[in-house]
Design a protein around this motif. Structure first.
Motif, short mmCIF file in Angstrom:
data_model
loop_
_atom_site.label_atom_id
_atom_site.label_comp_id
_atom_site.label_asym_id
_atom_site.label_seq_id
_atom_site.Cartn_x
_atom_site.Cartn_y
_atom_site.Cartn_z
N ALA A 6 37.77 -23.96 24.91
CA ALA A 6 38.64 -24.21 23.76
C ALA A 6 37.79 -24.74 22.62
CB ALA A 6 39.73 -25.20 24.12
N GLN A 51 42.93 -29.83 15.65
CA GLN A 51 43.49 -28.55 16.08
C GLN A 51 42.71 -28.04 17.31
OE1 GLN A 51 43.40 -25.85 12.74
NE2 GLN A 51 44.96 -27.00 11.60
N LYS A 66 42.33 -24.91 20.06
CA LYS A 66 42.67 -23.50 20.28
C LYS A 66 41.90 -23.00 21.49
CE LYS A 66 42.83 -18.97 18.10
NZ LYS A 66 42.51 -18.16 16.89
#
Length: 276
Positions: free
Chosen positions: A261, A271, A273
């Motif tokens: 990630a 953030q 992802k």
């Protein structure tokens, strides 16, 4: 005569015991009313319980101290680990002379904070200043430094060594005292990245709590389904700096799937992802 000899022997024993109890043992400091101009070592040996232990380790070349951190508010936050360097800086700081008779009451919280932290992994001995001109002891006392330029010289010396060590790191994400260090916002100052496992048992997949803490922000997010952290890498692209997290993913019953990630700090928030 035998009775007199026995009395003398008993009195001698009491005398020896009394002397041994009054004599300071290794590791103890003799409390004195320090006054006037003294060294930082003089003052700190009276106010920090582990100062003697650290000082002995430095003198003997022991490996008690793991790292030395130089922190200067808004400009510098770096580490060195070379034992020789740490001993030299320790000696330089111990020799700094301060005036105990004229403590300042005009020190402002806006003044620059400068701290040299010697860390054993269990505790820290800090040499702290409020600008190069005054000490900043937690035990009380903003005492004038007799020669502020001596403090500046130590800062310049250590800053240069930190730059050398930073250059060797490259994109490596160093691990210090339970946290990874990463420049999340690209301002040249590394923030602390804390990854803490949160076990949800068999009711739901577990997570890692991801906290990034620095001078300018303190934000938290989550890495869902993560069960162990395998490694971190720092990288940069046209969007700015980001962190690559390698981890093992799954659920309570099976969590041996390799996953990756990315972590970014964007517009005031973190953030995460997951890579596809």
């Amino acid at each position: 005569m035998k009775r007199i000899a026995s009395v003398i022997a008993i009195l001698s024993l009491f005398f020896l015991l009394g002397c041994s109890q009054s004599r300071p043992q290794v590791g103890q400091t003799v409390k004195e009313d320090l006054k006037g101009i003294v060294t930082m070592a003089d003052y700190m040996s009276e106010h920090y319980g582990s100062f003697y232990t650290f000082a002995q380790a430095m003198e003997n070349g022991d490996d008690l101290v793991q790292s030395l951190r130089l922190y200067i508010a808004h400009t510098t936050d770096g580490y060195v680990h070379d034992p020789k360097v740490m001993r030299e800086i320790w000696d330089d700081l111990c020799a700094i002379r301060i005036d105990l008779d004229h403590p300042s009451t005009r020190i402002s919280s806006a003044d620059e904070t400068i701290t040299f932290d010697f860390d054993s992994g269990r505790e820290i001995i800090p040499f702290s200043f409020r600008t190069i001109a005054y000490t900043n002891f937690s035990s009380g006392g903003a005492f004038p430094v007799e020669d502020p330029q001596a403090v500046q010289a130590i800062i310049d010396k250590l800053s240069a060594l930190i730059e050398e060590e930073e250059a060797k790191l490259g994109d490596e994400v160093p691990y210090e005292n339970g946290a990874w260090l990463w420049d999340a916002d690209g301002d040249g100052m590394r923030e602390h990245v804390w990854l803490d496992f949160s076990d949800n048992g068999d009711e739901a997949p577990s997570v890692y709590v991801v906290r990034v803490f620095g001078e300018n922000f303190d934000e938290t997010t989550y890495l869902d389904g993560a069960y162990s952290i395998e490694g971190l890498e720092a990288a940069t692209d046209d969007k700015g700096p980001y962190l690559v997290i390698h981890y093992m993913k799954g659920d309570y019953y099976q969590h041996d799937f390799e996953a990756t990630a990315t972590l970014r700090y964007v517009d005031g928030e973190l953030q995460v992802k997951e890579a596809e």
